[in-house]
Design a protein around this motif. Structure first.
Motif, PDB file in Angstrom:
ATOM      1  N   SER A 103       0.857  -1.187   0.000  1.00 14.09           N
ATOM      2  CA  SER A 103       0.000   0.000   0.000  1.00 14.09           C
ATOM      3  C   SER A 103       0.891   1.233   0.000  1.00 14.09           C
ATOM      4  O   SER A 103       2.063   1.160   0.392  1.00 14.09           O
ATOM      5  N   PRO A 104       0.362   2.379  -0.433  1.00 15.03           N
ATOM      6  CA  PRO A 104       1.174   3.595  -0.402  1.00 15.03           C
ATOM      7  C   PRO A 104       1.750   3.856   0.985  1.00 15.03           C
ATOM      8  O   PRO A 104       1.084   3.635   1.999  1.00 15.03           O
ATOM      9  N   ASP A 105       2.988   4.286   1.023  1.00 19.21           N
ATOM     10  CA  ASP A 105       3.731   4.617   2.245  1.00 19.21           C
ATOM     11  C   ASP A 105       4.173   3.386   3.038  1.00 19.21           C
ATOM     12  O   ASP A 105       4.780   3.539   4.109  1.00 19.21           O
ATOM     13  N   ASP A 106       3.879   2.181   2.551  1.00 20.99           N
ATOM     14  CA  ASP A 106       4.461   1.002   3.187  1.00 20.99           C
ATOM     15  C   ASP A 106       5.983   1.093   3.103  1.00 20.99           C
ATOM     16  O   ASP A 106       6.536   1.618   2.132  1.00 20.99           O
ATOM     17  N   VAL A 107       6.646   0.555   4.116  1.00 18.54           N
ATOM     18  CA  VAL A 107       8.105   0.582   4.149  1.00 18.54           C
ATOM     19  C   VAL A 107       8.648  -0.842   4.057  1.00 18.54           C
ATOM     20  O   VAL A 107       8.284  -1.708   4.850  1.00 18.54           O
ATOM     21  N   ILE A 108       9.486  -1.053   3.069  1.00 22.50           N
ATOM     22  CA  ILE A 108      10.145  -2.346   2.895  1.00 22.50           C
ATOM     23  C   ILE A 108      11.569  -2.222   3.400  1.00 22.50           C
ATOM     24  O   ILE A 108      12.323  -1.360   2.937  1.00 22.50           O
ATOM     25  N   PHE A 156       8.121  -0.573  -7.975  1.00 26.48           N
ATOM     26  CA  PHE A 156       6.754  -0.473  -7.477  1.00 26.48           C
ATOM     27  C   PHE A 156       5.817  -0.246  -8.659  1.00 26.48           C
ATOM     28  O   PHE A 156       6.120   0.538  -9.563  1.00 26.48           O
ATOM     29  N   LEU A 157       4.657  -0.912  -8.628  1.00 23.76           N
ATOM     30  CA  LEU A 157       3.669  -0.773  -9.692  1.00 23.76           C
ATOM     31  C   LEU A 157       2.264  -0.659  -9.106  1.00 23.76           C
ATOM     32  O   LEU A 157       2.042  -0.965  -7.925  1.00 23.76           O
ATOM     33  N   ALA A 168       7.000   2.830  -0.431  1.00 25.84           N
ATOM     34  CA  ALA A 168       6.078   2.695  -1.560  1.00 25.84           C
ATOM     35  C   ALA A 168       5.442   4.045  -1.895  1.00 25.84           C
ATOM     36  O   ALA A 168       4.975   4.755  -1.004  1.00 25.84           O
ATOM     37  N   PRO A 169       5.403   4.417  -3.185  1.00 22.07           N
ATOM     38  CA  PRO A 169       4.819   5.708  -3.577  1.00 22.07           C
ATOM     39  C   PRO A 169       3.298   5.678  -3.573  1.00 22.07           C
ATOM     40  O   PRO A 169       2.672   4.615  -3.435  1.00 22.07           O
TER      41      PRO A 169
END
Length: 275
Positions: A88-93, A147-148, A200-201
């Motif tokens: 999801s947006p703003d998730d951090v890997i 990211f897609l 994630a953008p």
């Protein structure tokens, strides 16, 4: 947390470390997971999300596809879709363990083998875009990600990121790539032994991990039909350090999942061209 891979021959392990944890001090869901991946040398990052493509046998030409050798290689490896999972947006890997393994990118078995960081020379590989996914400027043969959204990548590709010495380099701590921008992961650790993280953008729904390659590591993406070997990486999705988890008395536990999904992958292993 689904894993995306069209090739059933993929060998991978997916472990959900924690799901839907809600603290008493927060009104949001803290979604976390741990994912172990094995990436084959044929996992071309430019095939991420390309469910519209049919990859022909390695012995056949591929008009409009990734560039291949003009004749058969000793390995005769068919390109494969890289693995990925939902975000999801703003998730951090975050990389949890340094990536390991090795891939030979040269025609014929044996020879030079690169690790996940590639050849270690930033900017020595300059590859153009393909199918809506950006080009790549960094080390040769590196482990990378992209990211897609849920859509098949298409149209104009975003500008490529610069992982050369004069650009971002490879020693960054945090990176926020745009959709469709190939980003360097390498072994996932800075020179100071700090694990790198990737944010994630907006609008991102998936992230994929794969390999960069081209003839001479420059020009149009391709030459995956002789890539022999694999990389392995363990990453955390919004993974909360153990010390940061509150005592059970302060938690409202909505869900905790621990599981594993294994998928067997048969594949001819091999690798590639002399430069």
């Amino acid at each position: 947390m689904p894993l995306f891979a069209s090739d059933r021959r993929r060998k991978c392990v997916f472990t959900v470390a924690a799901l839907l944890i809600l603290t008493g001090a927060s009104s949001g869901l803290a979604h976390a997971a741990v994912i172990d991946l094995t990436l084959a040398g044929s996992d071309a990052i430019w095939l991420a999300g390309r469910t519209d493509l049919v990859i022909p046998p390695a012995s056949d030409p591929w008009p409009g596809g990734l560039v291949r050798h003009g004749g058969p290689t000793p390995e005769e490896i068919q390109e494969t879709m890289p693995p990925g999972f939902a975000v999801s947006p703003d998730d951090v890997i975050r990389v949890l363990d340094p990536a390991t393994g090795g891939i030979s990118f040269f025609n014929g078995f044996g020879g030079i083998v690169y690790g996940p960081e590639g050849n270690g020379i930033p900017g020595s590989s300059s590859i153009t875009s393909f199918g809506g996914i950006s080009g790549y400027l960094g080390t040769q043969g590196a482990l990378v990600g992209v990211f897609l959204t849920d859509a098949v990548p298409s149209g104009a590709a975003p500008p490529r990121l610069d992982f050369s010495v004069g650009g971002l380099g490879t020693d960054f701590l945090t990176l926020s790539p745009a959709l469709g921008q190939v980003f360097y992961i390498g072994n996932g650790v800075t020179s100071g032994n700090e694990f790198q993280e990737f944010v994630a953008p907006a609008d991102a729904t998936r992230v994929f991990f794969g390999i960069t390659d081209a003839f001479g590591f420059n020009g149009a993406p391709g030459a995956f039909d002789d890539n022999d070997g694999s990389y392995r990486i363990r990453v955390g999705l919004n993974e909360v350090p153990t010390a940061a988890v509150p005592e059970p008395a302060t938690l409202t536990l909505l869900g905790l999942g621990i599981g594993a999904l294994g998928c067997a992958r048969k594949r001819s292993r091999g690798k590639r061209r002399a430069t």
